[in-house]
Design a protein around this motif. Structure first.
Motif, PDB file in Angstrom:
ATOM      1  N   UNK A 141       0.821  -1.207   0.000  1.00  0.00           N
ATOM      2  CA  UNK A 141       0.000   0.000   0.000  1.00  0.00           C
ATOM      3  C   UNK A 141       0.853   1.254   0.000  1.00  0.00           C
ATOM      4  N   UNK A 142       0.259   2.349  -0.488  1.00  0.00           N
ATOM      5  CA  UNK A 142       0.838   3.687  -0.420  1.00  0.00           C
ATOM      6  C   UNK A 142      -0.223   4.613   0.146  1.00  0.00           C
ATOM      7  N   UNK A 143       0.189   5.771   0.593  1.00  0.00           N
ATOM      8  CA  UNK A 143      -0.756   6.742   1.128  1.00  0.00           C
ATOM      9  C   UNK A 143      -1.744   7.138   0.030  1.00  0.00           C
ATOM     10  N   UNK A 144      -3.045   7.116   0.347  1.00  0.00           N
ATOM     11  CA  UNK A 144      -4.091   7.461  -0.617  1.00  0.00           C
ATOM     12  C   UNK A 144      -4.734   6.263  -1.290  1.00  0.00           C
ATOM     13  N   UNK A 145      -4.167   5.058  -1.161  1.00  0.00           N
ATOM     14  CA  UNK A 145      -4.736   3.859  -1.778  1.00  0.00           C
ATOM     15  C   UNK A 145      -6.074   3.497  -1.126  1.00  0.00           C
ATOM     16  N   UNK A 146      -6.989   2.963  -1.950  1.00  0.00           N
ATOM     17  CA  UNK A 146      -8.252   2.424  -1.440  1.00  0.00           C
ATOM     18  C   UNK A 146      -8.131   0.907  -1.502  1.00  0.00           C
ATOM     19  N   UNK A 149       9.165   0.797   2.794  1.00  0.00           N
ATOM     20  CA  UNK A 149      10.181   1.233   1.827  1.00  0.00           C
ATOM     21  C   UNK A 149      11.146   0.092   1.548  1.00  0.00           C
ATOM     22  N   UNK A 150      12.425   0.302   1.891  1.00  0.00           N
ATOM     23  CA  UNK A 150      13.414  -0.751   1.681  1.00  0.00           C
ATOM     24  C   UNK A 150      13.745  -1.487   2.981  1.00  0.00           C
ATOM     25  N   UNK A 171     -14.181  -4.949   4.338  1.00  0.00           N
ATOM     26  CA  UNK A 171     -14.103  -3.582   4.837  1.00  0.00           C
ATOM     27  C   UNK A 171     -13.346  -2.759   3.797  1.00  0.00           C
ATOM     28  N   UNK A 172     -13.920  -1.617   3.411  1.00  0.00           N
ATOM     29  CA  UNK A 172     -13.313  -0.731   2.429  1.00  0.00           C
ATOM     30  C   UNK A 172     -12.542   0.361   3.180  1.00  0.00           C
ATOM     31  N   UNK A 173     -11.244   0.494   2.881  1.00  0.00           N
ATOM     32  CA  UNK A 173     -10.368   1.417   3.605  1.00  0.00           C
ATOM     33  C   UNK A 173      -9.690   2.388   2.660  1.00  0.00           C
ATOM     34  N   UNK A 174      -9.313   3.556   3.215  1.00  0.00           N
ATOM     35  CA  UNK A 174      -8.431   4.480   2.501  1.00  0.00           C
ATOM     36  C   UNK A 174      -7.183   4.655   3.363  1.00  0.00           C
ATOM     37  N   UNK A 175      -6.022   4.352   2.808  1.00  0.00           N
ATOM     38  CA  UNK A 175      -4.758   4.480   3.548  1.00  0.00           C
ATOM     39  C   UNK A 175      -4.449   5.965   3.701  1.00  0.00           C
ATOM     40  N   UNK A 176      -4.204   6.401   4.948  1.00  0.00           N
ATOM     41  CA  UNK A 176      -3.937   7.820   5.200  1.00  0.00           C
ATOM     42  C   UNK A 176      -2.461   8.092   5.486  1.00  0.00           C
TER      43      UNK A 176
END
Length: 200
Positions: free
Chosen positions: A14-19, A42-43, A91-96
């Motif tokens: 995941x990245x910030x903003x992903x649903x 990250x790494x 469950x539907x999520x948005x990564x913040x």
């Protein structure tokens, strides 16, 4: 920056903003939750988890997945067929946010699966109550100076309970019992012999 989190037995990059759609979590729409099982940020790769890292997300909604049809038919068996449908609860999520450090101090509620939450709720009520009741029953007997009658070979919890109900709470009392005339419990002669040895 990206992270790899684990939830519901699956891993998600995941990245910030992903649903994201994940297995059902015990949360309501609009809540903010935090995933603490982070395998990679990250790494940085954890062994098995990255210490202090977390992924925070906002719950959009509780949804159901697409319908899956399971059809079973056994050939040459005219009446053996079955159709069954299933829709997985998700469950539907948005990564913040993705936190590399300081997950413990964030104060955000940890994500818990719905099935685990149910098990904890049922487990706390079903096992804790009988244990507490058993402890309450055992406490008066121990306080009165009663002996553990189950220490005698052949006397189980049920027989010990019947003996206590009949007024025999110590090895000395059991040693004084006349096997032929005592009617409350069928007392065996070897129980009396063992009680005499333990009462000394």
């Amino acid at each position: 920056m990206f992270a790899v989190l684990k939830t519901g037995g699956k891993q998600y990059k995941v990245q910030s903003g992903d649903v994201l759609r994940v297995e059902k979590l015990a949360v309501a729409a609009g809540e903010k939750i935090q995933f603490n099982e982070i395998l990679m940020v990250g790494s940085t790769v954890g062994a098995p988890l990255v210490e202090g890292a977390a992924v925070q997300a906002e719950v959009i909604d509780q949804i159901k997945g697409e319908k899956l049809i399971n059809f079973v038919k056994r050939r040459r068996k005219h009446s053996s067929k079955r159709t069954k449908g299933h829709r997985q609860q998700l469950t539907l999520l948005r990564i913040t946010d993705i936190l590399e450090k300081g997950a413990d101090a964030s104060g955000v509620k940890a994500a818990v699966g719905a099935s685990l939450a149910r098990k904890e709720a049922h487990g706390a009520g079903s096992t804790a109550a009988p244990k507490a009741a058993a402890a309450k029953k055992a406490a008066p007997a121990a306080a009165a100076g009663a002996d553990d009658l189950t220490a005698i070979n052949g006397v189980g919890p049920a027989a010990a309970k019947k003996l206590v109900e009949a007024g025999i709470t110590s090895f000395a009392a059991l040693a004084a019992v006349d096997v032929d005339t005592f009617d409350a419990v069928k007392v065996k002669a070897d129980w009396v012999d063992q009680a005499k040895a333990l009462a000394k």
